[in-house]
Motif scaffolding. Structure first.
Motif, PDB file in Angstrom:
ATOM      1  N   LYS A 349       0.777  -1.292  -0.086  1.00 58.32           N
ATOM      2  CA  LYS A 349      -0.120   0.167  -0.202  1.00 58.32           C
ATOM      3  C   LYS A 349       1.073   1.118  -0.024  1.00 58.32           C
ATOM      4  N   THR A 350       1.879   1.368   1.000  1.00 60.18           N
ATOM      5  CA  THR A 350       2.419   2.512   1.342  1.00 60.18           C
ATOM      6  C   THR A 350       3.436   2.732   0.187  1.00 60.18           C
ATOM      7  N   ASN A 413      12.845   6.915   6.863  1.00 57.56           N
ATOM      8  CA  ASN A 413      11.527   6.375   7.039  1.00 57.56           C
ATOM      9  C   ASN A 413      10.413   7.464   6.939  1.00 57.56           C
ATOM     10  N   LYS A 516      -3.087   6.540   9.469  1.00 59.60           N
ATOM     11  CA  LYS A 516      -2.084   5.340  10.152  1.00 59.60           C
ATOM     12  C   LYS A 516      -2.056   5.783  11.534  1.00 59.60           C
ATOM     13  N   THR A 578      -0.765  -5.070   3.386  1.00 59.01           N
ATOM     14  CA  THR A 578      -0.223  -3.854   3.971  1.00 59.01           C
ATOM     15  C   THR A 578       0.075  -4.161   5.452  1.00 59.01           C
ATOM     16  N   GLY A 579       1.137  -3.352   5.990  1.00 60.14           N
ATOM     17  CA  GLY A 579       1.538  -3.605   7.468  1.00 60.14           C
ATOM     18  C   GLY A 579       0.413  -2.862   8.232  1.00 60.14           C
ATOM     19  N   ASP A 580      -0.364  -1.914   7.574  1.00 60.02           N
ATOM     20  CA  ASP A 580      -1.318  -1.014   8.423  1.00 60.02           C
ATOM     21  C   ASP A 580      -2.700  -1.992   8.859  1.00 60.02           C
TER      22      ASP A 580
HETATM   23  N1  LIG Z   1       9.020   4.366  11.463  1.00 54.81           N
HETATM   24  C1  LIG Z   1       8.080   3.788  12.288  1.00 54.81           C
HETATM   25  N2  LIG Z   1       8.140   3.892  13.531  1.00 54.81           N
HETATM   26  C2  LIG Z   1       7.127   3.385  14.326  1.00 54.81           C
HETATM   27  N3  LIG Z   1       6.137   2.494  13.882  1.00 54.81           N
HETATM   28  C3  LIG Z   1       5.929   2.423  12.406  1.00 54.81           C
HETATM   29  C4  LIG Z   1       6.982   3.203  11.472  1.00 54.81           C
HETATM   30  N4  LIG Z   1       6.607   3.159  10.369  1.00 54.81           N
HETATM   31  C5  LIG Z   1       5.624   2.057  10.397  1.00 54.81           C
HETATM   32  N5  LIG Z   1       5.119   1.910  11.467  1.00 54.81           N
HETATM   33  C6  LIG Z   1       4.012   1.179  12.038  1.00 54.81           C
HETATM   34  O1  LIG Z   1       4.048  -0.132  11.848  1.00 54.81           O
HETATM   35  C7  LIG Z   1       3.190  -0.577  11.083  1.00 54.81           C
HETATM   36  C8  LIG Z   1       3.342  -1.486   9.789  1.00 54.81           C
HETATM   37  O2  LIG Z   1       4.347  -0.809   9.155  1.00 54.81           O
HETATM   38  P1  LIG Z   1       4.810  -1.610   7.648  1.00 54.81           P
HETATM   39  O3  LIG Z   1       6.146  -0.967   7.350  1.00 54.81           O
HETATM   40  O4  LIG Z   1       4.955  -3.108   8.094  1.00 54.81           O
HETATM   41  O5  LIG Z   1       3.881  -1.197   6.820  1.00 54.81           O
HETATM   42  P2  LIG Z   1       3.828  -0.195   5.686  1.00 54.81           P
HETATM   43  O6  LIG Z   1       4.866  -0.118   5.184  1.00 54.81           O
HETATM   44  O7  LIG Z   1       3.279   1.074   6.711  1.00 54.81           O
HETATM   45  O8  LIG Z   1       2.783  -0.456   4.725  1.00 54.81           O
HETATM   46  P3  LIG Z   1       2.785  -1.469   3.424  1.00 54.81           P
HETATM   47  O9  LIG Z   1       3.126  -2.816   4.007  1.00 54.81           O
HETATM   48  O10 LIG Z   1       1.541  -1.119   2.906  1.00 54.81           O
HETATM   49  O11 LIG Z   1       3.984  -0.777   2.740  1.00 54.81           O
HETATM   50  C9  LIG Z   1       2.340   0.785  10.253  1.00 54.81           C
HETATM   51  O12 LIG Z   1       1.284   0.460  10.096  1.00 54.81           O
HETATM   52  C10 LIG Z   1       2.800   1.862  11.420  1.00 54.81           C
HETATM   53  O13 LIG Z   1       1.635   1.615  12.406  1.00 54.81           O
END
Ligand SMILES: Nc1ncnc2c1ncn2[C@@H]1O[C@H](COP(=O)(O)OP(=O)(O)OP(=O)(O)O)[C@@H](O)[C@H]1O
Ligand SMILES: [Ca+2]
Length: 944
Positions: A349-350, A413, A516, A578-580
Motif C-alpha cells: 500500500k504505502t 522512513n 495510520k 499492508t502492514g497497517d
Molecule cells: N518508523 C516507524 N516507527 C514506528 N512505527 C512505524 C514506523 N513505520 C511504520 N510503523 C508502524 O508499523 C506498521 C506497519 O508498517 P509496515 O512498514 O509493515 O507497513 P507499511 O510499510 O506502513 O505498509 P505497506 O506494507 O503497505 O508498505 C504501520 O502501520 C505503522 O503503524
C-alpha cells in the motif's frame, strides 16, 4: 609493501577471504587497521587526502568497479553473421552483383540489429548496477556512487543497504545481513565484533553499523567468483527459446522443400537433355547442378525465419527502452514476458498505491483529541518536550534540502519524516539540536521492523544507572505495552480499563478515516550494575507511559484509481498487502477502488495463517486486502497463489521482501526502496507508482503481440515464396524468382518486416484482454485464418501471372513496349506483384485481432513507415534499374505497374473480409502435438 600504506593488498584480501579474526587481532583490531590504511574510524578519509592520494589509493588497492566482458565490436557482429555457412556458399560462387548487394544488406542489417541490442542491454546493465553508498569522509556522511568507494573508506550501513565492498565491522546495533551464497544457501547472519567480516554484495536486513573497507572491485570475494558465473551463463527468455524452436521447425520445412526442389531440378535437367550417366560429371552438367544447389540453399535461407529471434530481440529491447520512459527499469528480460502473463499482483500500500507524502493529520496528545496538529502553546511544557525528544531521538530520518535546487527532501522512513516535519513546522523545534544535545546519550536502538511494528531507542541520563526508552509504533500494538498515560498536566496516570477502551476508540476512528495511527510512549527505568547495553537482546518495552497518538495521512496517488481499473479490465487481480491495521487498509482500499463488492474479502494476516487449506482455497480468489502483514506473509501469499496456478507479481521495498520478490514470477521493487529489494527484483518501479506496473503489463503484452504480428507476416511470405518456387521448378518455368530476388524477399520478410512490426507501440486494446497464457500457441486461430487466406489468394494470383501472362497482357510488341527486353518480363511481373502483396499485407499484420482500423496509431510507428517507404523505393529501383545491378529484372509498363499495385492492395480487401469470419476459440494449433506425443500415446494404448 608500498610506501604510503602500512598494509598490502594481498594481506587485506586474505583477511576477508579467510575471515581470520586471529589475523585481525594480530594487526591490532580495526582501530589499528584504520591507522595502517591512513584513515580514521570516526571521521573517515581525511581532509589532507588530496586527489593524488585518492589516486594512489586506487592504484594500490584497485577501484570498486566490477570486472566485465568487453563489448563485442560491430565488426565482430558482422563476422558472426557472415560466418553463417549458407551465406558463404552463396558468395564463393560467381554471381551477378545483385547477390552481393543482397548479402551485404542482410549482413549489415542483422549485424546492426545485434549490435544495437547488445548495446541496449549493456546500457541497462549499467543502469541496474548504479548503486550508491554512504561513506564518511572528513567527518561528514556523503552519498557517493558505489564505484567510487575506496579501500580505507568508512561506510555507514543501514537497513536495506547493499554492502558495496568487502569490509570489517567497526561498531553498530543488531547488524543482520543477508549473504547471497554461491552454493545457493542464502542466509541471514548476525554481524558484530565476533563476526566482523562483511562481504560485498550482501544486504543489510536489520540494524545499523559502520565498517571499514578492505577490498574493492575484483579483489572482493564475491566478484572474483561472480565474473566466472556471468561469463558462463547466456540466459534466454522462455519466449526466445520457443521462437528458436519455431524457427528451427520452419527451417526444417524449408530444407525439405529445398531438397525436393533440388532433386526435381536435377532429374528434369537430366531427362530433358537426356543426359547419359557418364555425362553427369561433365563440367557443363556439373555447373548446372551447382547452380541448382545454390538455388536450393537460397530457398533454405528464405525459409529459415532468421528474423524471428531478431524480431523478439528488437521488440524486447524496444519495450525495455519504452518501459524505462514509463519508469520501469527492467533488470531481468524474462520479466517483460512474464508481465504479459501476470494474473495477480500483490501490491504494497504505502508508496505504491499511496503517495507516501505523509503528514500528521490528527492527534490525541496527553488526554486531549485534536482535529489538527495543536499549537505548541496548547500543550504542557513537559508533554511537549517528551513528545519532541521521542520523535527526534527515536528515528534515523532526516529532513534536508536538495543542494541543487533548494527543495526540501526527506531521507529515511516516511513515517518518521512526517513526525519530524510536525516538530519543525508546527512546534518550531529543531530536532538536530535535540539529537546533538547533552540529554541524548544514545546507548541502544531497536530499529523498526515490520514484524514488531515498532521501534525503540534507549538513552542514558547523567544520573548513574538511569535510562529512558522511547517507543513508537502501530497504535494498538504499543497500547498493549502501556500501563500509564500522560495527562494534560504531564502527569503519568494509571490506565484503567475504560481509558484503554477510549484510546482504542480514538485509534479506530482515525483508522476508519484511512489514517495510520501511531502511538508514542516512553518509560524511565534503572539498570543496575553498569550493564552493557550492547548485549541487551530485548528492549525493555513494557510498562510504558503513553504520550500521544498521531493520525498519519498518506493520500492515495491520483492516477492509481484509473490504473487499478485498467488492471481490472485486463483481468489482473490486485491484492493489497499492508502492514497497517485492517480498518486503515479497508478505508484506503475502498477509496482506491480495490475493495468494492460485497463478496470481496479483507482480513488480517493472522487469520490467513490460521485458515486450513480448504478454507484458504475457497477464500483466496475473493481476497482483496491483507492487513497487518509482514514480509513473510507476502511470501506465503505468493506460494498460495502460485499453487492456484496464478502468475504472480509482487511489489516490495524492504530488505525483508527479498524472499517474496525472488519467489514471485515477477518481483517488482520500488525505486525508493532498499538496494536489497532492488537487487532481488526483476523490475524496478523507479517512481514507485502503481500505474507504472500497469504500463509494464501493457508493454509485456505488446511483446507477444508484436512477435505474433511478425509471425503472421513472415509465414505468409515464406509459404507463398516456397510454394511458388516449387511449382515453378516442377513446371516448365524453372525459376520464377531468381536467387537474388529471393534474397531481397528474404530481407523484406525477415529483417525489415521484423523491424517494422516488432517495434509497433502497444495499443490500449491489449489491456482489455485476459492475460496471455504463458504457453498459449504463438499462432492464434485468427492468425491461422489470415495466413491461409492470404497464401491462397497470393498464390492464385501469382500463378495466374506466371502462366497466363501472355493471355492477360497479350504478346508484347517489341517495338512499342520499351520495357520489353527479354522474355523475363513475366518473371519480373511475378516478382513485383509478390513484393507488393507483402508490402500491403504488412498493413494487415499490424492488427491481428480482427480490428478494422489497420492504420491506428500509424503515426507513432515511425519505423514501420520508414521501412515501408524504404522497401517501396528499393523495389522500384530493383525493377526499373535492377538489370544494371545484375538483378535479372526488366522494367515494367505503366499498365503492369498498375496491375501489381491493384493486386497487392487487394490483400487489404481480403484482410477486411477475413476479419468478419469467426474462428473457434480454442487454438487449433494446440491440437497438433509433436510426433513424440503420438508415439507416447500409441505406446500407452498398446500397453493398456
Ligand atoms: N518508523 C516507524 N516507527 C514506528 N512505527 C512505524 C514506523 N513505520 C511504520 N510503523 C508502524 O508499523 C506498521 C506497519 O508498517 P509496515 O512498514 O509493515 O507497513 P507499511 O510499510 O506502513 O505498509 P505497506 O506494507 O503497505 O508498505 C504501520 O502501520 C505503522 O503503524
Ligand atoms: Ca528467411
Amino acid at each position: 609493501m608500498n610506501l604510503n600504506f602500512g598494509i598490502s593488498k594481498e594481506v587485506l584480501v586474505a583477511l576477508n577471504t579467510t575471515k581470520n579474526i586471529a589475523k585481525l587481532q594480530e594487526i591490532g583490531g580495526v582501530q589499528a587497521l584504520a591507522g595502517l590504511l591512513n584513515t580514521n574510524i570516526r571521521t573517515g578519509l581525511g581532509l589532507n587526502e588530496k586527489i593524488s592520494e585518492y589516486k594512489q589509493r586506487s592504484l594500490t588497492y584497485g577501484s570498486n568497479t566490477r570486472p566485465r566482458a568487453k563489448p563485442k565490436r560491430f565488426l565482430s557482429h558482422v563476422l558472426s553473421v557472415l560466418r553463417d555457412d549458407m551465406m558463404i556458399v552463396l558468395m564463393v560462387r560467381y554471381e551477378p552483383i545483385g547477390i552481393y548487394i543482397a548479402v551485404f544488406c542482410v549482413t549489415i542489417i542483422v549485424s546492426a540489429a545485434n549490435w544495437h541490442k547488445e548495446r541496449q542491454f549493456r546500457f541497462l546493465n549499467e543502469l541496474k548496477e548504479d548503486v550508491t553508498s554512504k561513506v564518511i569522509r572528513n567527518g561528514e556522511t556523503e552519498r557517493i556512487s558505489s564505484s567510487h568507494v575506496q579501500v580505507g573508506d568508512i561506510i555507514r550501513l543501514d537497513q536495506g543497504d547493499m554492502i558495496p565492498a568487502d569490509c570489517v565491522f567497526i561498531e553498530g546495533f543488531h547488524l543482520t545481513i543477508f549473504e547471497p551464497n554461491m552454493t545457493g544457501t542464502d542466509a541471514f547472519i548476525q554481524k558484530d565484533y565476533s563476526q566482523p567480516f562483511l562481504s560485498s554484495g550482501s544486504q543489510v536486513v536489520d540494524g545499523t553499523a559502520t565498517a571499514i573497507v578492505t577490498a574493492v572491485g575484483r579483489n572482493t570475494q564475491s566478484n572474483s567468483t561472480r565474473v566466472l558465473i556471468e561469463q558462463e551463463k547466456v540466459k534466454f527468455t522462455p519466449l526466445q527459446i520457443r521462437l528458436e524452436k519455431v524457427s528451427r521447425d520452419i527451417g526444417k520445412i524449408g530444407i525439405v522443400f529445398a531438397i525436393f526442389i533440388f532433386i526435381t531440378l536435377c532429374l528434369k535437367y537430366i531427362f530433358i537433355n537426356s543426359i547419359s550417366p557418364s555425362e553427369v560429371f561433365h563440367t557443363d552438367t556439373f555447373g548446372v547442378i551447382f547452380r541448382y544447389l545454390t538455388f536450393s540453399i537460397t530457398i533454405v535461407v528464405v525459409a529459415i525465419p532468421e528474423g524471428l529471434p531478431v524480431a523478439l530481440s528488437i521488440s524486447l529491447s524496444h519495450s525495455i527502452k519504452a518501459m524505462l520512459k514509463d519508469n520501469n527499469l527492467v533488470r531481468n528480460l524474462e520479466a517483460c514476458e512474464k508481465m504479459a502473463c501476470t494474473t495477480l499482483i500483490l501490491s504494497d500500500k504505502t508508496g505504491v498505491l499511496t503517495t507516501s507524502k505523509m503528514t500528521v493529520a490528527e492527534a490525541w496528545i496527553a488526554g486531549t483529541k485534536y482535529d489538527q496538529i495543536p499549537h505548541p502553546s496548547q500543550l504542557d511544557h513537559d508533554v511537549l518536550n517528551i513528545l519532541a525528544d521521542g520523535i527526534a531521538i527515536n528515528s534515523k530520518a532526516h529532513l534536508g534540502v536538495n543542494t541543487i535546487d533548494g527543495t526540501p527532501v526527506s531521507i529515511g522512513n516516511k513515517v518518521d519524516c512526517a513526525l519530524l516535519q510536525m516538530l519543525v513546522k508546527n512546534f518550531e523545534i529543531d530536532y538536530n539540536r535535540i539529537r546533538a544535545g547533552s540529554d541524548c546519550d544514545l546507548v541502544q536502538m531497536f530499529t523498526f521492523s515490520p514484524e514488531r511494528k515498532r521501534m525503540s531507542a534507549v538513552v542514558r541520563w547523567d544520573v548513574e544507572n538511569q535510562y529512558r526508552i522511547y517507543t513508537k509504533g502501530a497504535a494498538e500494538v504499543v497500547l498493549e505495552l502501556c500501563n500509564r498515560y500522560m495527562n494534560h498536566q504531564g502527569e503519568a496516570i494509571t490506565m484503567q480499563q475504560q481509558d484503554r477502551q477510549l484510546m482504542m476508540l480514538h485509534i479506530n476512528i482515525m483508522s476508519r478515516k484511512g489514517l495510520k495511527p501511531l502511538l508514542l510512549a516512553f518509560n524511565d527505568f534503572e539498570l543496575q550494575g553498569n550493564n552493557n547495553f550492547y548485549d541487551l537482546e530485548h528492549p525493555p518495552e513494557d510498562e510504558l507511559i503513553m504520550v500521544g497518538i498521531m493520525g498519519i495521512k498518506d493520500p492515495i496517488r491520483p492516477d492509481v484509481i484509473e490504473a487499478l481499473q485498467k488492471c481490472k479490465n485486463a483481468s489482473m487481480n490486485v491484492v493489497m498487502v499492508t502492514g497497517d491495521n485492517l480498518q486503515t487498509a479497508v478505508s484506503v482500499g475502498t477509496d482506491a477502488g480495490i475493495y468494492l463488492d460485497t463478496d470481496h474479502v479483507a482480513l488480517e494476516a493472522q487469520q490467513l495463517r490460521d485458515y486450513n487449506e480448504q478454507q484458504r482455497e475457497e477464500m483466496l480468489p475473493r481476497l482483496k486486502i491483507v492487513a497487518r502483514a509482514t514480509p513473510s506473509d507476502k511470501q506465503l501469499l505468493v506460494e498460495y497463489y502460485k499453487k492456484l496456478k496464478h502468475i504472480v507479481g509482487v511489489t516490495g521495498d524492504d530488505a525483508r521482501d527479498v524472499h517474496a520478490l525472488k519467489d514471485a514470477h515477477v518481483g517488482l521493487s520500488m525505486g525508493s526502496g532498499t538496494d536489497a529489494a532492488k537487487e532481488s527484483s526483476d523490475i524496478v518501479i523507479l517512481d514507485d507508482d502503481f500505474s507504472s506496473i500497469a504500463k509494464a503489463a501493457l508493454w509485456g503484452r505488446s511483446i507477444f503481440e508484436n512477435v505474433r504480428k511478425f509471425l503472421q507476416f513472415q509465414i505468409t511470405a515464406n509459404a507463398v515464396a516456397l510454394i511458388l518456387t516449387f511449382v515453378g521448378c516442377v513446371s516448365d518455368k524453372e525459376f520464377p524468382l531468381t536467387a537474388s530476388q529471393l534474397l531481397w524477399i528474404n530481407i523484406i520478410a525477415d529483417v525489415l518486416g521484423a523491424s517494422a512490426l516488432a517495434t509497433e507501440p502497444p495499443s490500449d486494446d491489449l489491456m482489455k484482454r485476459r492475460p496471455q497464457f504463458a504457453y498459449a500457441s504463438l499462432i492464434t486461430n485468427t492468425m491461422l485464418k489470415n495466413i491461409i487466406a492470404q497464401t491462397v489468394y497470393q498464390l492464385t494470383l501469382l500463378l495466374c501471372l506466371l502462366f497466363g501472362h501472355e493471355q492477360l497482357f497479350g504478346q508484347p510488341d517489341p517495338e512499342n513496349d520499351w520495357s520489353y527486353k527479354k522474355h523475363k518480363n513475366d518473371f519480373t511481373l511475378v516478382f513485383n506483384s509478390f513484393v507488393f502483396c507483402q508490402l500491403f499485407n504488412m498493413f494487415n499484420c499490424r492488427r491481428i485481432n480482427n480490428e478494422f482500423n489497420i492504420v491506428q496509431n500509424i503515426h507513432k510507428s515511425y519505423l514501420f513507415i520508414i521501412v515501408w517507404i524504404f522497401c517501396l523505393v528499393v523495389q522500384v529501383v530493383l525493377v526499373e534499374a535492377g538489370w544494371l545491378l545484375g538483378f535479372e529484372t526488366t522494367g515494367l509498363s505503366f499498365l503492369e505497374w498498375f496491375v501489381c499495385i491493384v493486386f497487392g492492395s487487394l490483400t487489404l480487401t481480403l484482410g477486411f473480409a477475413m476479419r468478419v469470419i469467426p474462428v473457434p476459440k480454442r487454438d487449433l494449433l494446440t491440437y497438433i502435438k509433436s510426433p513424440k506425443f503420438y508415439i507416447e500415446r500409441f505406446k500407452r494404448r498398446s500397453n493398456g
